[in-house]
Each structure stands twice: as C-alpha cells, then as structure tokens.
Design an enzyme around this catalytic site. Structure first.
Site, PDB file in Angstrom:
ATOM      1  N   HIS A  63      33.501  37.958  24.638  1.00  0.00           N
ATOM      2  CA  HIS A  63      34.051  37.435  25.894  1.00  0.00           C
ATOM      3  C   HIS A  63      32.911  36.945  26.775  1.00  0.00           C
ATOM      4  CE1 HIS A  63      32.989  41.541  26.983  1.00  0.00           C
ATOM      5  NE2 HIS A  63      33.312  41.372  28.249  1.00  0.00           N
ATOM      6  N   HIS A  65      31.755  37.663  29.757  1.00  0.00           N
ATOM      7  CA  HIS A  65      31.001  38.424  30.745  1.00  0.00           C
ATOM      8  C   HIS A  65      29.534  38.357  30.349  1.00  0.00           C
ATOM      9  CE1 HIS A  65      34.583  41.006  32.332  1.00  0.00           C
ATOM     10  NE2 HIS A  65      34.362  39.939  33.084  1.00  0.00           N
ATOM     11  N   ASP A  67      26.925  40.172  30.273  1.00  0.00           N
ATOM     12  CA  ASP A  67      26.221  41.144  29.418  1.00  0.00           C
ATOM     13  C   ASP A  67      26.519  40.940  27.937  1.00  0.00           C
ATOM     14  OD1 ASP A  67      28.822  42.040  30.269  1.00  0.00           O
ATOM     15  OD2 ASP A  67      28.392  44.042  29.484  1.00  0.00           O
ATOM     16  N   HIS A  68      27.380  39.962  27.620  1.00  0.00           N
ATOM     17  CA  HIS A  68      27.702  39.700  26.210  1.00  0.00           C
ATOM     18  C   HIS A  68      27.222  38.326  25.727  1.00  0.00           C
ATOM     19  CE1 HIS A  68      30.273  43.322  25.745  1.00  0.00           C
ATOM     20  NE2 HIS A  68      30.210  43.221  27.065  1.00  0.00           N
ATOM     21  N   HIS A 144      41.083  43.346  28.662  1.00  0.00           N
ATOM     22  CA  HIS A 144      39.935  43.358  29.561  1.00  0.00           C
ATOM     23  C   HIS A 144      40.243  42.438  30.735  1.00  0.00           C
ATOM     24  CE1 HIS A 144      35.881  44.469  30.368  1.00  0.00           C
ATOM     25  NE2 HIS A 144      35.322  43.312  30.116  1.00  0.00           N
ATOM     26  N   ASP A 214      34.692  44.357  25.191  1.00  0.00           N
ATOM     27  CA  ASP A 214      35.056  45.446  26.083  1.00  0.00           C
ATOM     28  C   ASP A 214      36.574  45.558  26.103  1.00  0.00           C
ATOM     29  OD1 ASP A 214      32.351  45.240  26.583  1.00  0.00           O
ATOM     30  OD2 ASP A 214      32.540  44.539  28.636  1.00  0.00           O
ATOM     31  N   HIS A 272      28.058  50.653  24.755  1.00  0.00           N
ATOM     32  CA  HIS A 272      28.387  49.983  26.014  1.00  0.00           C
ATOM     33  C   HIS A 272      28.410  51.004  27.147  1.00  0.00           C
ATOM     34  CE1 HIS A 272      30.649  47.351  28.868  1.00  0.00           C
ATOM     35  NE2 HIS A 272      30.043  46.387  28.222  1.00  0.00           N
TER      36      HIS A 272
END
Ligand SMILES: [Zn+2]
Ligand SMILES: [Zn+2]
Length: 315
Positions: A63, A65, A67-68, A144, A214, A272
C-alpha cells in the site's frame, strides 16, 4: 528441495528506530527474487546483506503509506546506475506509477531498463498476480486506512515421486516414467495393471508464504491463508494498546496470533513494530500464549520455509 527463504530488511512501523528499518522483505523462491515493500533505506539494507540489487525480479508494494514505499525511487535509480537492462515489474495498488514517474521526471532520470507497473485492485478479492515455473503469486485485500493488499507466494504442486526399487523390479521402461509421475497406472506387457499407488510416493507438499501488513484484525482473510507454512502478520501493538490498534487500522501481537491459529499456519512471524517498544519480548510472549509457533522478525533474519508434513507411508 529448491530454495524458499524470506530475508527481513525492515521490521519497524511508521517511524524507523536506531535499530529498526521500515517495512521490506526479500523472498527468494526458486532463485527468483521478490521484494515485498520498500520502505526508506531498503537499498542500504540490501547492500548490507550482500544482495545484488539487479537480481531482483519483482517488487510487490502492499500500500502507499510511506513506510512501505519511500525507498522505491532510490532503489530504482541505483539499479539504473548499476546498468540494469532487464525488465522490472512492480505490483501495487493504484498511484505508484504516477509517484515514480514524477520523481524520474523531476530528477531528469532516464531509465535504461523497462519498468512496468501493474495495478492491483484490492476490491477484486483474491487474485493471481503472476506465475513462475515453480510458483504462483497472489494478492488479497487487507483492512487498512487506504487500499492495501496482502500477498501469498505458493509453490506449484510437484509430480509424484517414483519408488525406484519397484520400478526397477518390474522393469518399467524409461518412457513411462513421466506419465507415472503424473498419476497414471502401469499396464504390463502381460496385461496386468499395476496401480500408481504401488509405484509412487506422494509428492512433497508445496510450501507457501503469506505477507499481511498493514491491517486491522480481520477474520475474512483467514480463508486465503489456510494451512500457510509461514505467515507474516503485522503486530504493531501490545494488547494493552488494543484500542489504538483498532482505531489506526493496525493489529496487536495477540490478534496476529489469533489469525495464525485460525488459519492453521505453520509458523507466525511478527513485525511492523511500533517505535514505542524497545523490548519486543512482551509482544512475543503475548503471541506465544495463543500461538506457540510465533517468532519475532528482526533486521538480517533469514527464514527457510520448511515443509510441514510429509506422508511418505502410503498403502
Ligand atoms: Zn506501515
Ligand atoms: Zn499503513
């Protein structure tokens, strides 16, 4: 058995810590390299772990976000500087291509290799993304704040294994081996039928790996995960932070363990983690109370995906 391993490049959630990088994992399935998520600093982690960047065949982004995926443009640029010429396939929910294209444009980077984007629509449910000779890769929807996919990598069924001593004692010719491996009985020259079960062992069970990050706790995903050998399920929080987890569309270690148990997974890998936890053992203890085969992921960890049961005795 062919190689099937997972290397952990990052185990942190939204913000990195001095010891933990944001999400990224490298799966080697039969010598094809699949990068799952690409948080900031992923290329540095790959270098530290002595992975040749241009050996990566596929990138799966769960996805959008940061941090990914914040490490993706850096990784792509370095691949280009290293002279990559082979195609690179990126699978992600919509928007990834536009983000990368504007960065390439602004930095006047001209790629010397074909970069292809495949948009995953999580609303389509469980879908096959691609297949290789010995495995398939699937995606499925997670729950999410934005569109998010989980991934499942599953080896294909293997052919039956010949029982050599019986094949030899019956003098079965070589050109019959393939059909016997595929399940056929053997017709002897004298007309007698030798059943396949007398001539073969069952094949080694195909192995599988699932990545769920997530996501909020969601039992709907269990059907996609049934009997998976290794399950990575995010465990951002301790159970005491259950309400925050729910509100932020994340899971606790206990919830990850519940999913692993419902899915009859072989092993559960936690990750995570929220940056608030220095010591992760309490998360592990909470998970193990529900699902004993739980493990903490950490940077540099390498996990071999093992075959769980092997029924060699038949008849
Ligand atoms: Zn995240
Ligand atoms: Zn997220």
């Amino acid at each position: 058995l062919s190689r099937f391993t997972v290397k952990i490049l990052g185990s942190s959630s939204a913000t990195p810590t001095s010891a933990r990088n944001p999400s990224a994992q490298l799966v080697n399935c039969d010598e094809k390299l699949i990068l799952i998520d690409c948080g900031e600093g992923t290329q540095i982690q790959l270098r530290r772990m002595k992975v040749k960047l241009n050996r990566i065949n596929y990138i799966l982004i769960s996805h959008l976000h940061g941090d990914h995926f914040f490490g993706l443009i850096g990784l792509i640029s370095t691949m280009n500087l290293y002279g990559r010429t082979e195609e690179l396939m990126v699978y992600s929910p919509k928007g990834m291509m536009e983000i990368i294209e504007i960065q390439l444009l602004a930095s006047q980077t001209v790629l010397q290799f074909p970069l292809k984007f495949n948009v995953i629509d999580p609303n389509e449910g469980f879908i096959e993304l691609f297949e290789e000779k010995s495995f398939n890769v699937f995606s499925f929807p997670l729950v999410h704040r934005i569109e998010t996919c989980g991934f499942l990598i599953r080896e294909k069924d293997r052919p039956l294994k010949l029982r050599k001593e019986r094949i030899e004692s019956l003098d079965i010719p070589l050109d019959k081996f393939l059909e016997i491996k595929n399940g056929a009985n053997y017709l002897q020259p004298d007309g007698k039928i030798i059943p396949n079960s007398h001539l073969t062992y069952p094949p080694v069970k195909p192995r599988s790996y699932a990545y769920c990050s997530d996501t909020r706790y969601c039992e709907d995903i269990v059907e996609y995960l049934m009997n998976v050998d290794l399950l990575y399920h995010e465990s951002t929080f301790m159970q005491s932070e259950y309400e925050i987890a729910h509100e932020k569309y994340h899971s606790t270690a206990v919830e990850a363990a519940k999913i692993a148990k419902l899915a009859n997974a072989g092993k559960l890998l936690l990750g995570h983690y929220s940056a608030r936890y220095k010591d992760l053992l309490p998360l592990l203890e909470e998970a193990r109370a529900i699902f004993p085969e739980s493990f903490l992921s950490f940077e540099g960890m390498n996990i071999d995906i093992e075959v769980r049961e092997q029924n060699i005795n038949r008849e």
